[in-house]
Design a protein around this motif. Sequence first.
Motif, PDB file in Angstrom:
ATOM      1  N   ASP A   9     -33.659 -12.347  30.027  1.00  0.00           N
ATOM      2  CA  ASP A   9     -32.537 -11.085  29.648  1.00  0.00           C
ATOM      3  C   ASP A   9     -32.550 -10.339  30.122  1.00  0.00           C
ATOM      4  OD1 ASP A   9     -31.805 -13.081  27.941  1.00  0.00           O
ATOM      5  OD2 ASP A   9     -32.421 -11.591  26.252  1.00  0.00           O
ATOM      6  N   ASP A  10     -32.365  -8.967  29.888  1.00  0.00           N
ATOM      7  CA  ASP A  10     -32.770  -8.151  30.481  1.00  0.00           C
ATOM      8  C   ASP A  10     -33.993  -6.919  30.683  1.00  0.00           C
ATOM      9  OD1 ASP A  10     -31.348  -6.901  28.314  1.00  0.00           O
ATOM     10  OD2 ASP A  10     -30.276  -5.515  28.824  1.00  0.00           O
ATOM     11  N   LYS A  11     -34.922  -8.004  29.836  1.00  0.00           N
ATOM     12  CA  LYS A  11     -36.160  -7.173  29.902  1.00  0.00           C
ATOM     13  C   LYS A  11     -37.243  -7.400  30.841  1.00  0.00           C
ATOM     14  CE  LYS A  11     -35.802  -8.487  24.358  1.00  0.00           C
ATOM     15  NZ  LYS A  11     -36.590  -9.150  23.190  1.00  0.00           N
ATOM     16  N   GLU A  12     -37.678  -6.500  30.618  1.00  0.00           N
ATOM     17  CA  GLU A  12     -39.020  -6.426  31.491  1.00  0.00           C
ATOM     18  C   GLU A  12     -40.294  -7.435  31.460  1.00  0.00           C
ATOM     19  OE1 GLU A  12     -40.379  -3.950  34.810  1.00  0.00           O
ATOM     20  OE2 GLU A  12     -39.083  -3.381  33.072  1.00  0.00           O
ATOM     21  N   PRO A  13     -39.802  -8.063  32.796  1.00  0.00           N
ATOM     22  CA  PRO A  13     -40.291  -9.209  33.384  1.00  0.00           C
ATOM     23  C   PRO A  13     -42.529  -9.485  33.361  1.00  0.00           C
ATOM     24  CG  PRO A  13     -39.319  -7.943  35.629  1.00  0.00           C
ATOM     25  CD  PRO A  13     -38.916  -7.169  34.434  1.00  0.00           C
ATOM     26  N   TYR A  14     -42.759 -10.467  33.381  1.00  0.00           N
ATOM     27  CA  TYR A  14     -44.175 -10.245  32.353  1.00  0.00           C
ATOM     28  C   TYR A  14     -44.420 -12.133  32.910  1.00  0.00           C
ATOM     29  CZ  TYR A  14     -42.741 -13.780  28.705  1.00  0.00           C
ATOM     30  OH  TYR A  14     -42.340 -14.128  27.655  1.00  0.00           O
ATOM     31  N   ASP A  15     -46.245 -11.593  33.329  1.00  0.00           N
ATOM     32  CA  ASP A  15     -46.849 -12.622  33.850  1.00  0.00           C
ATOM     33  C   ASP A  15     -45.956 -14.209  33.750  1.00  0.00           C
ATOM     34  OD1 ASP A  15     -47.680 -10.607  35.754  1.00  0.00           O
ATOM     35  OD2 ASP A  15     -49.513 -11.058  35.172  1.00  0.00           O
ATOM     36  N   ARG A  16     -46.482 -14.783  33.957  1.00  0.00           N
ATOM     37  CA  ARG A  16     -45.771 -16.583  33.403  1.00  0.00           C
ATOM     38  C   ARG A  16     -47.603 -17.629  33.028  1.00  0.00           C
ATOM     39  NH1 ARG A  16     -41.931 -20.469  32.646  1.00  0.00           N
ATOM     40  NH2 ARG A  16     -41.236 -18.878  34.390  1.00  0.00           N
ATOM     41  N   PHE A  17     -48.550 -16.984  33.885  1.00  0.00           N
ATOM     42  CA  PHE A  17     -49.511 -17.229  33.826  1.00  0.00           C
ATOM     43  C   PHE A  17     -50.560 -16.024  33.253  1.00  0.00           C
ATOM     44  CE2 PHE A  17     -47.227 -19.937  36.763  1.00  0.00           C
ATOM     45  CZ  PHE A  17     -47.978 -21.058  36.297  1.00  0.00           C
ATOM     46  N   ARG A  18     -51.274 -17.118  32.059  1.00  0.00           N
ATOM     47  CA  ARG A  18     -52.025 -15.282  31.775  1.00  0.00           C
ATOM     48  C   ARG A  18     -53.370 -16.392  30.443  1.00  0.00           C
ATOM     49  NH1 ARG A  18     -47.089 -15.368  29.514  1.00  0.00           N
ATOM     50  NH2 ARG A  18     -47.455 -15.434  27.487  1.00  0.00           N
ATOM     51  N   GLY A  19     -54.493 -15.787  30.631  1.00  0.00           N
ATOM     52  CA  GLY A  19     -55.871 -16.706  30.214  1.00  0.00           C
ATOM     53  C   GLY A  19     -56.479 -18.382  30.745  1.00  0.00           C
ATOM     54  N   ARG A  20     -55.734 -18.498  32.209  1.00  0.00           N
ATOM     55  CA  ARG A  20     -56.022 -19.676  31.907  1.00  0.00           C
ATOM     56  C   ARG A  20     -56.783 -20.107  33.620  1.00  0.00           C
ATOM     57  NH1 ARG A  20     -52.162 -23.614  30.119  1.00  0.00           N
ATOM     58  NH2 ARG A  20     -50.560 -22.180  28.463  1.00  0.00           N
ATOM     59  N   LEU A  21     -57.566 -21.511  33.836  1.00  0.00           N
ATOM     60  CA  LEU A  21     -57.780 -21.242  34.663  1.00  0.00           C
ATOM     61  C   LEU A  21     -56.519 -22.210  35.949  1.00  0.00           C
ATOM     62  CD1 LEU A  21     -60.194 -22.486  36.724  1.00  0.00           C
ATOM     63  CD2 LEU A  21     -59.821 -24.898  36.209  1.00  0.00           C
TER      64      LEU A  21
END
Length: 617
Positions: free
Chosen positions: A186-198
Motif C-alpha cells: 500500500d502506501d507504507k514505507e518499502p522494505y528489503d525483500r531478502f533478509r538473512g538469506r544466502l
Amino acid sequence: MSLSPAFLDELRARTSLSALIGKSVKLQKAGREWKACCPFHNEKSPSFYVNDDKGFYHCFGCSAHGDAIRWMTDQRGLPFIDAVKELALAAGMEMPAMDPRGAERAAAQAGLHDVTERAARWFAEQLHGLDGAEARSLLERRGVKAETARAFGLGFAPDSRTRLKAALKDVGDEKLVETGLLIQVDDKEPYDRFRGRLMIPIRDVRGRAIAFGGRIIGDGEPKYLNSPDTPLFDKGRTLFNLDRAAGPARKAGRIIVVEGYMDVIALAQAGVEEVVAPLGTALTEAQLERLWRIADVPLICLDGDSAGQKAALRAAHRALPMLAPGRSLAFVILPKGQDPDDLVRTSGRAAFEALAKRAEPLVDLLWASEHAAEPLTTPEARAGLKRRLGELARGIGDAGVREEYLAEFQRRFAALFAGPAQRPFQREPWKKGQQRSLFRPDLAPVTAQARTSAATPMDAILVKGVLAGLIRNPEEISRHAETLAALKLSDGPLARLLDAVIDVALHDRALDSDALVTILATSGFNEVASELLRADSLPFSFTSKASDPERAREDLHEAIGVMATRPALDQALAQATARMETAFDEQAFAEQQRLRALRAELDERLANLMQADKDEL
C-alpha cells in the motif's frame, strides 16, 4: 526496430568469424580456412571449419552450419536481437532506431539491469564481510568451494529490512520495488525483500543478473524465496544457469534439468556443467522449448522423493503435445530420498554419470506410472489402464509420434495380458529349411481400415489354414492375440469362429486342442471346425497332426504375419495406383513399383510355402 537485410549483411561483413569463434574454440589454420574439433558434438579429429571469406562455419560431422549471428544464437544461446546487438557493438555499428515506445522500454530495462547488477555485487560483498560468516559456514557444510561461490556470484542478504535499501539509496525506491528487491505494501514505507538469506543471482542468457533466489540460513519459511516476476524476469521462461550451461551442453550433446539451485551448483562443481533448473515451478512449455533448442532429448533429473517423481510426471505430461520426431525427454531416476546434490557429495560424479547413462525414456515413465496407478486384477481395471494409455497417446500433437505411442502401448498391453507375446515381423528364420522369411517391417498393417481380408482364393485358403492351425495349437493363440484381434475377416462364419477361438483360449490358457474342439462344438461351431480339421483339406504343416511340431509352430507364426500384412500392402498399392491414374508422378510410380515387387514376393513365398507343405504331407 527494423533490421534490414543490408544492415545484417554489413554486420556479417564487419565481423571476423574466426576471431569470434576463436574466443571459445581453439582454431588451427588450414589453408584459407580454420579448423577445430566441433563445439556442437564430441569428436577426436577436427571436422569443424570456419571460412572468413565466405562468412560461415560448417561441421562435416554433425552438419552444424551458420554465420556470426547463428553462432551467437546457437552456441551462446542468445535471442536473435541480443545477438545482433552484441555483434553490432563489437563492430562499431549503430543499431537502427527503435520506435519511441520501444526505445523507452529498452532504456527502462537497461536502467533496471544496472540496479540488479549493483545489488548482486553488494550481496557478494556482504558474503565475504563480517555479516556473512554464517552464510559462509553454510556453504562450507554443503561442500561449496570458495571458487564455486565466486563463479556463481553467491552473496548474502543481512537480516535487516533496510540494509539494501540504504546501500542503493541513490537508485530510488521505485526502481528497487520494480526489480523486486523491495516490497511495497500500500502506501507504507518499502522494505528489503531478502533478509538473512544466502543470495543466488539468476541471470539471463547474456549473463546479466535479472533476479535472485534466497535460501534461508537458519530455520524459517519459505526455505527458498525467489524474486517476483518483473520487467526483467519471467520465471516461467527462465532457467537458472542457462547462461553458463548452454555452451557445455552443446559440446556434450545433452542438457540436464535438476530441481534447485544447490543441485546445479553441486553438479557444476563436480564437473557436470550442462545443468539448469526451473525456478520453483514445474517445467513450462517455454522452458521445454528452450531446452529443445539445445538438445533433442533433455535429461530430467529430479529428487528421488515422491514430490520429485510427481514433478517428473508433470513434466512428462506437459511435454506430450510438443513431442516431434527425434524430440523427447528422458528421466534420471535417483535413489529414494536423494537429490543430485546429496549424490555427488557422497558418491562423486561417477555415481551420477552411471545413473544418467541409464536414463529412462519418456514412454517408459508414462507406462510405469499408469501401470502402477491401481491393481490390474479385474477386467475393469485393465480396461481403465488401456483407456488412460490411449488418452495419453492421443494428447501428442505430431501424428507420426502419436501413432508410434499408440502402437507401443498396445504392444506392451498385449504382452502383459496376452501371455508371452512375440512382436510380429521379427522372428528368427526356420532353421531346418532354406525358405526366406515373409516378415518385413515395411509391410506391417498400419491402419484399422487396412486390416481386412482380400477375397482371392489363396487368401481364403490362408484364413482357413490359420484358423485350423490355431485350433491344432491353442497355446499359440495368446502369442498372437493382438495381431489376431485386429484382423477384420470378410467371411462371417470364419470371423465368428476366430473371435470364439481367441475368447476361449485366453480364458483358459491351459487348454489343449481336444478340449478346445469340444468347447467349440458345444458352442455351435462343430461343423465349421470339423471341416477345417480334416487332414487333407488344407496344404499347411500346421493343419496336420503328422507334421513336425516345431516346424508347424514356425509356419503358423509366419502365416499369421502374412495374413496381417497382406491387406496393408494391398491398400498401399491401391492408393499408389490411384495416384498414378490421376496424374503421373515419379514418386508415386516408384512407390507403385516397389509395392508391386513386395506383393509379388509375398505371393510367391506363400505359394512356395503351400506347395512345400503339400509335398511334405
